[in-house]
Design an enzyme around this catalytic site. Structure first.
Site, PDB file in Angstrom:
ATOM      1  CE  LYS A 129      -3.989   1.951   2.528  1.00  0.00           C
ATOM      2  NZ  LYS A 129      -4.819   1.819   3.739  1.00  0.00           N
ATOM      3  CB  SER A 141      -7.961   4.015   2.730  1.00  0.00           C
ATOM      4  OG  SER A 141      -7.102   3.268   3.589  1.00  0.00           O
ATOM      5  CB  SER A 172      -8.259   1.147   5.575  1.00  0.00           C
ATOM      6  OG  SER A 172      -8.941   2.374   5.635  1.00  0.00           O
TER       7      SER A 172
END
Lengths: 100, 497, 507
Positions: free
Chosen positions: B81, B156, B180
């Site tokens: 990420k 997210s 997330s």
């Protein structure tokens, strides 16, 4: 709870260093009031004698020994700088003195 | 041949690499080929580091050829990420304000991946500064859900979930502040785990809300997640909130997969009328399944969870408003409006105005307000008290239960664009995942089927007491095995290609 | 635009006759730890720009602070030395404001839960007729971190105003700082500026004796903000001004004196003192307005989520208490009693800045009286003339030890010893070199002395008669003549002995 005024929103933007446009001020004013009305539910909980929790899992005295560790080279330190001069970060002129 | 490699689990890949049936370079190249093929549509990646990944892969192959004993996941490719700092690799956190920033250091998680030898394929898309539940708030355009390209992959960490669900990577790193990791896992039919707060170092994780953030594994199976968990968890002296002591044996727990006699609590407040019918249906089937597997399922009540969303949307913006102050255009990232006339205050404000997207600005304003003098007690202070009450609810529930369960989110993946201008509706997506972050427990999301009404994946959330993350893997693996027995294959196989 | 309006000033004596000053002092001490407060970067002063930085103190995205254990221990020891209560549970907080020398745009500090509270320091303030002890109460002692260093470039003055841009060196960012805040100090009257100076001076001595900081004001490792307000006698407290970064002891006194005179003028004119920060101008001893505090800063303090609370368990605090050295006040008392000197004499030594030198000289074997005599006499005068500190003179403790040896062996007398010091101060070498170079050795050859004595006896028969009739005190005249004849280089004691041998009393 009283709604945020546009003036308050402008003050918050100033505190947060956001150069919001007039349209954005209106837009955020409206949205913040909607969000605040929703989150204000926390006020419904009777929690006068409840301690606050700032850390989900609390430990104490998490320290490191006073030892020097290698840091960044100057090149690495300055590698992301939008502007640099004389091995220093160059920043626009400062008007206000540092608060204390 | 390469198409097959990308569909292998991390565990199988690891075994084939160890048995030299395949090289890490082959596995990595297969993933890179798959990324080249599907990512133009999915947009799971913000940056692909083919060169770096192949170099790591080649180095692992050399070491293996030299007869070195390597850790289980050595050579298995992974996606990262974009919230994690990685030396020399662009790290944008999904924001324009850090466009082209290349950190001069590695996050601890990245160091561990390097030590074990997982080739990092690239950086995955995310909502800007991890603020969002759909990845639509990325400054670099949305990621699409591999199950339906018109729908969101969650957020997210939508990029990491989509990369795993889209077979671009067998594993990915996510971070979870209010869901997330878990919510994207739920809506993409993958497995995502938020370990106990402090289990995985936050050093190098660009902070959203320091007291809520936690990194964890994204995978296509519970065992794969456990293998990755083992690599990234453990004490880090660079993070003062990092847990000391040994990491629970999560891999062993994933192998055990036995829920007989386990007391499972069904959280009353995290299910009900607000949840989509198909979500509730799949969830009740799992409750029956758990009972059939020998678990003792009972309902528990956590009354203060009602206030968790409010507390979360005060605590998170407050901490974020402070954490994001450093993005001022002085030391790194972009600088806007420095015309030689403007003073430093103006340049900071212009940089932040132009560099941050609307959701980030919204939350910074909210947090600034919640912390400001005269409002602190009413907002931030009160939210921290609610946090205590949420912890007490969990403690009471765990007095009677070994784990708690709920649906991971109220709905399946919603269409791109549907909630992007309605922050409150967006926030409600996190209603079931947020209490866990407030209290610090570990939790896992795993696929439990498709909702009949839209054919999209539904996620089960399993919650364990703090530090006992192994229980997540035990329960998750047991449910997964039983469901795959029923389906005849992993759910992800049903994703359209 | 930089127009400077010099405000009217009231003569100091008039100001303190009409108004009662109330002091408040905030002192920042940079700790002398090896590494920074929250990261492992070194803290050395004067390193090349941006060479003592890392992701943490540059606030790179993702970096996290970890507390330096020694910094916490030093702060607790400081708190104990200041007679504070060490708070059992304290925590760090973020103070949020944007400023380019502060990499995170917040400072990690302590807010409502400082580590030490409610202490005091008994300050000895020299007055015209001795010493007055003033108890300065300490409100709090807390930990925080320093900021980077700005260089203002372009424009005429190199100061913040009028500069075109600024350059930032973050080497100093994150160095541990301890802030010591006094409660208000009322009732010091005309002595207020001296109290301020003595407080900072004795606080500095205290820090030095604890070994927690090198406390060099000129390098900024001890910085003082001096606050003062005026009120009419028995009136409510006035509005205070805060004079920032007063960076020498003398400046503390001057700044306070100036502010008292300025505020008195403001009040005399029937106006209100503005709450503001002010700057001290070393050149003319004035202060000038800085940032107005009218729009109160909103720092949005909240508990630092990246750091865990500090728990100062009593056992730990007691362990640290046991490491405290003898503190300056106790040390001074002990020396005074060992030396057996009066309060006045002791204070003279302290005021001359000679305490450490006298103590070390005594420790090297010289009597306290001699040590005081030399340091407080010629040497103090010389240092004063040169405008330097005693320790900066070319005279060392070794020199004094050698001169005293020469005196006790009879090779020098007091008068010659003074000449030896003159020579050392003039750069003529060490004591023996000066003695040799200036031929200062006492005449110790009895033959030469006897010749001089005989000559004097011959010249002064009436004195001889007195001595022989038993009036030994008359010998002085002959001894004086002998000393004159030998140009002072005779040992007067020896001359007397030889003379009395020569002229035994009759009867």
């Amino acid at each position: 709870m009283a709604d945020l005024t546009r003036e308050q929103v402008a003050h918050l933007a100033q505190l947060a260093r956001l150069d919001l446009s007039p349209d954005e001020l209106d837009h955020y004013n409206e949205q913040l009031n909607v969000i605040l009305a929703a989150v204000a539910q926390v006020g419904e909980v009777a929690a006068r004698d409840v301690p606050a929790t700032s850390h989900p899992i609390v430990m104490t005295n998490v320290f490191r020994p006073d030892e020097v560790r290698p840091g960044l080279s100057r090149e690495d330190a300055l590698s992301g700088a939008p502007a640099a001069q004389d091995d220093r970060f160059r920043v626009p002129r400062i008007l206000e003195e540092e608060p204390s | 041949m390469t198409a097959d490699i990308t569909r292998l689990s991390a565990a199988t890949l690891a075994a084939e690499l160890a048995g030299k049936q395949m090289s890490s370079v082959e596995a990595t190249q297969a993933c890179l080929d798959r990324i080249a093929e599907v990512d133009p549509q999915l947009h799971a990646f913000l940056y692909v580091d083919a060169e770096g990944a192949l170099a790591t892969a080649a180095s692992v192959d050399r070491r293996r050829d030299a007869g070195e004993e390597l850790p289980a996941l050595a050579g298995v490719p992974i996606a990262l990420k974009d919230v994690m700092a990685m030396r020399g690799v662009p790290t944008t956190v999904g924001s324009k304000i850090l466009e082209n920033w290349r950190p001069p250091y590695d996050a601890t998680v990245v160091s561990r991946l390097r030590e074990v030898g997982l080739p990092v394929l690239g950086k995955t898309n995310m909502d800007e500064f991890a603020m969002g539940s759909s990845t639509e708030y990325s400054a670099y355009g949305p990621t699409r859900n591999p199950w339906d390209h018109d729908r969101i992959p969650g957020g997210s960490g939508g990029g990491s979930a989509a990369a795993v669900a889209g077979f671009e990577a067998p594993l990915a790193i996510g971070t979870d502040t209010g869901g997330s990791i878990r919510q994207p896992a739920a809506v993409t039919g993958t497995v995502g785990v938020k370990p106990t707060y402090g289990a995985v170092s936050r050093y190098g994780l660009v902070a959203l809300a320091s007291s809520l953030d936690q990194a964890g594994p994204c995978a296509r199976s519970v065992m794969d997640a456990a293998l990755l968990h083992e690599v990234i968890a453990g004490h880090d002296p660079r993070d003062s909130t990092s847990l000391p002591g040994p990491v629970p044996d999560v891999v062993k727990a994933a192998r055990t997969a036995d829920v007989r006699g386990l007391k499972v609590g069904l959280v009353k407040e995290l299910n009900g009328p607000g949840y989509q019918a198909g979500v509730r249906q799949r969830f009740s089937e799992v409750v029956e399944l758990l009972t059939a597997l020998g678990a003792d399922v009972r309902e528990v009540s956590c009354p203060n969870f009602t206030y968790a969303l409010g507390a979360y949307y005060l605590i998170l913006p407050s901490e974020a408003s402070s954490n994001l102050a450093r993005f001022d255009g002085m030391r790194y990232g972009i600088r806007l409006g420095d015309d030689g006339e403007a003073n430093v205050e103006e340049v900071m404000a212009r940089t932040r105005e132009g560099g941050f997207g609307p959701e980030v600005k919204r939350r910074i304003m909210l947090g600034t307000y919640a912390l400001s003098s005269g409002y602190y007690d009413e907002f931030y202070g009160q939210a921290q008290k609610v946090r205590t009450l949420v912890q007490r609810d969990f403690a009471a529930a765990f007095a009677d239960c070994d784990v708690l369960i709920s649906p991971t989110c109220p709905t399946t993946a919603f269409p791109i664009g549907e909630k992007v201008d309605d922050p409150l509706a967006m926030y409600l997506n996190d209603i079931a995942t947020i209490p866990v972050n407030l209290a610090g427990n570990g939790a896992l999301s795993m696929p439990i089927g498709l909702a009949p009404e839209d054919g999209l994946p539904v996620g089960l959330q399993v919650i364990a007491p703090p530090r006992l993350d192994d229980r997540l893997y035990n329960v998750g693996a047991a449910v997964e095995a039983a469901l795959e027995d029923r389906w005849g294959h992993p759910l992800i196989e049903e994703a359209p290609q | 635009m930089n127009t400077k309006v010099t405000p009217a000033l009231v003569p100091y004596d008039d100001a303190v006759a009409r108004y009662e000053p109330t002091l408040g002092l905030e002192v920042h001490v940079e700790l002398g730890t090896a590494s920074k407060m929250f990261c492992g970067c070194p803290t050395a002063f004067g390193a090349p720009a941006n060479t003592q930085v890392c992701p943490v103190c540059l606030a790179l995205p993702g970096s996290l602070p970890v507390v330096n254990a020694t910094a916490v221990e030093s702060t607790i020891r400081m708190g104990l030395a200041l007679n504070c209560t060490i708070v059992e549970n304290c925590r760090f907080a973020r103070k949020n404001y944007f400023y380019p020398d502060m990499p995170k745009d917040y400072q990690i500090s302590q807010y409502d839960e400082p580590i030490a509270i409610d202490g005091y320091l008994d300050v000895e303030v020299p007055t015209s007729d001795g010493v007055e002890t003033v108890r300065v109460e300490i409100e709090r002692v807390h930990m925080e971190e320093d900021t980077g260093k700005l260089t203002h470039t372009g424009g005429a003055t190199g100061r913040i105003h009028g500069a075109d841009y600024s350059l930032v060196d973050y080497n100093r960012a994150g160095i541990p700082l301890v802030e010591i805040v006094t409660k208000i100090v009322p009732g010091t009257g005309a002595l207020a500026p001296e109290v301020g100076k003595a407080y900072v001076s004795q606080l500095r001595d205290l820090m030095r004796s604890l070994g927690v900081s090198d406390v060099r004001m000129e390098q900024g490792s001890l910085r003082c903000d001096a606050n003062v307000s005026l009120a009419p006698p028995d009136g409510p407290l006035g509005t205070r001004s805060e004079t920032k970064n007063v960076n020498s002891l003398r400046s503390v006194e001057r700044a306070l004196r100036y502010e008292i005179r300025r505020q008195a003028a403001v009040l005399d004119a029937g106006e209100k003192v503005k709450q503001e920060t002010r700057h001290f101008n070393e050149d003319d001893g004035s202060t000038s307005p800085g940032r107005s505090k009218e729009e109160a800063e909103d720092y949005r303090y909240f508990p630092e989520p990246d750091l865990m609370p500090v728990s100062a368990q009593p056992e730990w605090v007691e362990e640290l208490r046991a490491t405290l050295p003898e503190l300056p006040a106790a040390h001074r008392k002990r020396l005074q009693s060992e030396w057996g000197i009066s309060d006045f004499d002791m204070q003279s030594v302290i005021n001359a800045g000679a305490l450490e030198l006298v103590e070390a000289t005594v420790a090297a074997g010289v009597s306290q009286a001699a040590a005081r005599k030399w340091w407080m006499g010629e040497l103090a005068r010389e240092a004063n003339d040169r405008g330097v500190g005693l320790s900066e003179l070319p005279v060392t403790i070794d020199h004094i030890v050698r001169v005293e040896d020469l005196i006790s062996s009879g090779a020098l007398n007091d008068k010659l010893a003074r000449k030896v010091f003159e020579g050392i101060l003039a750069g003529e070498g060490d004591a023996d070199e000066v003695v040799a170079g200036r031929k200062l050795e006492l005449v110790s050859d009895d033959g030469a002395l006897l010749a001089a004595i005989d000559e004097a006896i011959a010249n002064m028969p009436e004195v001889v008669a007195k001595i022989q009739s038993g009036k030994q005190q008359a010998a002085g005249a002959i001894i004086g003549a002998v000393m004159k004849a030998t140009k002072g280089q005779a040992d007067a004691g020896r001359v007397r002995a030889l003379l009395l041998e020569r002229l035994p009393a009759e009867g």
